[in-house]
Design a protein around this motif. Structure first.
Motif, short mmCIF file in Angstrom:
data_model
loop_
_atom_site.label_atom_id
_atom_site.label_comp_id
_atom_site.label_asym_id
_atom_site.label_seq_id
_atom_site.Cartn_x
_atom_site.Cartn_y
_atom_site.Cartn_z
N ILE A 156 0.84 -1.20 0.00
CA ILE A 156 0.00 0.00 0.00
C ILE A 156 0.87 1.25 0.00
O ILE A 156 0.63 2.19 -0.77
CB ILE A 156 -0.94 0.00 1.22
CG1 ILE A 156 -1.95 -1.16 1.11
CG2 ILE A 156 -1.69 1.34 1.33
CD1 ILE A 156 -2.78 -1.36 2.36
N GLN A 157 1.89 1.26 0.84
CA GLN A 157 2.77 2.44 0.93
C GLN A 157 3.46 2.71 -0.40
O GLN A 157 3.60 3.87 -0.83
CB GLN A 157 3.80 2.22 2.04
CG GLN A 157 4.55 3.48 2.44
CD GLN A 157 5.76 3.73 1.57
OE1 GLN A 157 6.39 2.78 1.08
NE2 GLN A 157 6.10 4.99 1.35
N ARG A 158 3.85 1.64 -1.10
CA ARG A 158 4.51 1.78 -2.41
C ARG A 158 3.61 2.42 -3.44
O ARG A 158 4.06 3.18 -4.30
CB ARG A 158 4.95 0.38 -2.89
CG ARG A 158 5.64 0.36 -4.24
CD ARG A 158 6.06 -1.06 -4.61
NE ARG A 158 4.93 -1.88 -5.00
CZ ARG A 158 4.46 -1.98 -6.24
NH1 ARG A 158 5.02 -1.27 -7.22
NH2 ARG A 158 3.43 -2.76 -6.53
N PRO A 203 -0.74 -7.82 -3.69
CA PRO A 203 -1.26 -6.63 -4.39
C PRO A 203 -2.79 -6.58 -4.43
O PRO A 203 -3.38 -5.49 -4.29
CB PRO A 203 -0.67 -6.77 -5.80
CG PRO A 203 0.59 -7.53 -5.60
CD PRO A 203 0.27 -8.53 -4.53
N LYS A 204 -3.43 -7.72 -4.60
CA LYS A 204 -4.89 -7.73 -4.63
C LYS A 204 -5.49 -7.45 -3.25
O LYS A 204 -6.54 -6.81 -3.13
CB LYS A 204 -5.40 -9.05 -5.18
CG LYS A 204 -5.14 -9.21 -6.67
CD LYS A 204 -5.68 -10.53 -7.20
CE LYS A 204 -5.44 -10.65 -8.70
NZ LYS A 204 -5.93 -11.96 -9.24
N THR A 205 -4.83 -7.92 -2.20
CA THR A 205 -5.28 -7.60 -0.85
C THR A 205 -5.15 -6.10 -0.60
O THR A 205 -6.04 -5.48 0.00
CB THR A 205 -4.46 -8.39 0.19
OG1 THR A 205 -4.64 -9.79 -0.01
CG2 THR A 205 -4.90 -8.03 1.61
N ALA A 206 -4.05 -5.51 -1.05
CA ALA A 206 -3.88 -4.07 -0.93
C ALA A 206 -4.96 -3.32 -1.68
O ALA A 206 -5.51 -2.32 -1.19
CB ALA A 206 -2.49 -3.67 -1.44
N VAL A 250 -10.01 0.01 -1.61
CA VAL A 250 -11.41 0.21 -1.98
C VAL A 250 -12.28 0.40 -0.73
O VAL A 250 -13.09 1.32 -0.66
CB VAL A 250 -11.93 -0.99 -2.81
CG1 VAL A 250 -13.45 -0.93 -2.95
CG2 VAL A 250 -11.27 -1.01 -4.18
N LEU A 251 -12.07 -0.44 0.27
CA LEU A 251 -12.88 -0.35 1.49
C LEU A 251 -12.61 0.94 2.26
O LEU A 251 -13.50 1.46 2.94
CB LEU A 251 -12.59 -1.56 2.39
CG LEU A 251 -13.08 -2.91 1.84
CD1 LEU A 251 -12.52 -4.05 2.69
CD2 LEU A 251 -14.60 -2.95 1.82
N LEU A 256 -9.69 4.78 -0.81
CA LEU A 256 -8.42 5.30 -1.30
C LEU A 256 -8.16 4.80 -2.72
O LEU A 256 -8.70 3.76 -3.13
CB LEU A 256 -7.27 4.85 -0.39
CG LEU A 256 -7.38 5.29 1.09
CD1 LEU A 256 -6.31 4.57 1.92
CD2 LEU A 256 -7.23 6.80 1.22
N THR A 257 -7.31 5.50 -3.43
CA THR A 257 -6.95 5.11 -4.79
C THR A 257 -5.46 4.83 -4.86
O THR A 257 -4.63 5.73 -4.65
CB THR A 257 -7.32 6.22 -5.79
OG1 THR A 257 -8.72 6.49 -5.71
CG2 THR A 257 -6.96 5.80 -7.21
N LEU A 258 -5.11 3.59 -5.15
CA LEU A 258 -3.71 3.22 -5.30
C LEU A 258 -3.28 3.38 -6.75
O LEU A 258 -4.09 3.28 -7.67
CB LEU A 258 -3.50 1.76 -4.89
CG LEU A 258 -3.90 1.34 -3.47
CD1 LEU A 258 -3.52 -0.12 -3.24
CD2 LEU A 258 -3.24 2.24 -2.43
N ARG A 259 -2.00 3.63 -6.94
CA ARG A 259 -1.47 3.62 -8.29
C ARG A 259 -1.57 2.20 -8.85
O ARG A 259 -1.51 1.22 -8.10
CB ARG A 259 0.00 4.07 -8.28
CG ARG A 259 0.18 5.54 -7.98
CD ARG A 259 1.61 5.97 -8.12
NE ARG A 259 2.51 5.22 -7.24
CZ ARG A 259 3.66 5.70 -6.77
NH1 ARG A 259 4.05 6.92 -7.10
NH2 ARG A 259 4.41 4.98 -5.99
N PRO A 260 -1.72 2.06 -10.15
CA PRO A 260 -1.80 0.72 -10.74
C PRO A 260 -0.56 -0.11 -10.40
O PRO A 260 0.55 0.41 -10.30
CB PRO A 260 -1.88 1.00 -12.24
CG PRO A 260 -2.40 2.40 -12.35
CD PRO A 260 -1.85 3.13 -11.16
N ASN A 261 -0.77 -1.38 -10.21
CA ASN A 261 0.34 -2.28 -9.95
C ASN A 261 0.94 -2.71 -11.28
O ASN A 261 0.38 -3.55 -12.00
CB ASN A 261 -0.15 -3.52 -9.18
CG ASN A 261 0.98 -4.48 -8.90
OD1 ASN A 261 2.14 -4.09 -8.76
ND2 ASN A 261 0.66 -5.77 -8.85
#
Length: 210
Positions: free
Chosen positions: A20-22, A171-174, A179-180, A183-188
């Motif tokens: 997540i931090q990455r 990555p899928k757990t992150a 989503v829950l 937040l929006t993560l950068r694409p893996n």
């Protein structure tokens, strides 16, 4: 916002937190274990028990995370196993009382899944033996001894939200946590090999020699 990632020892908390931090710009990882191991090192070996039983650990974690959440303009991520209701109230609960937006997630898996992950981690821990440290597999043995208790306690409703990780990747757990939490993560954009190597580096950095 604080993302507190709970789960059994060997359940993937640290790897998920780093993932997540990455991929979340501006986020920081604040590991409550650092407070605990610092306190533990201050004690004579014969007095080194579970650092979570120290009031100073629980108060110190709240103080540090409160400061980070107040002063840092970004999401704070804390990977830490907590199974005691009282300790949970004095850390996660206390931070909520202070007005912080705390999102708590527990990563769960079947017993055999966690045992397999601990066996994989045991390969990394052989570096302790190579380094001449008297740690060997002790850390993993302790984790195995705690496993049944952790899985039983962490299934309780008070430790929701529960995320089962047997058939998913880090990555899928992150992605699911993001989503829950809204937040929006950068694409893996990593391939499997690069992901594996990076996760191995994370595991090596978190080897404990005491």
């Amino acid at each position: 916002m604080l993302l507190w990632i709970n789960g059994p020892f060997g359940g993937g908390k640290t790897q998920t937190a780093h993932e997540i931090q990455r991929r979340l710009p501006g986020s920081v990882l604040c590991d409550p274990e650092h407070v605990g191991f610092g306190l533990r090192r201050m004690l004579p070996p014969a007095l080194r028990g579970d650092f979570q039983d120290l009031v100073s650990w629980r108060q110190g974690v709240v103080e540090v995370l409160d400061l980070a959440l107040t002063r840092h303009d970004g999401v704070v991520i804390a990977p830490m196993t907590v199974t005691d209701s009282g300790h949970f109230g004095e850390t996660v609960g206390r931070l909520r009382e202070l007005g912080h937006d705390v999102r708590h997630f527990t990563l769960l898996a079947e017993r055999e899944t966690v045992l397999e992950r601990l066996r994989e981690r045991g390969v990394v821990h052989q570096l302790q033996h190579v380094a001449g440290r008297n740690a060997g597999g002790h850390g993993e043995s302790w984790a195995v001894r705690q496993l049944d208790h952790c899985l039983e306690r962490l299934r309780e409703p008070e430790f929701a939200e529960h995320l089962w990780t047997d058939h998913t990747t880090v990555p899928k757990t992150a992605d699911r946590i993001a989503v829950l939490a809204g937040l929006t993560l950068r694409p893996n954009d990593e391939g499997p090999l690069r992901t594996r190597l990076r996760q191995a580096r994370v595991g090596i950095r978190h080897i404990r020699f005491d």
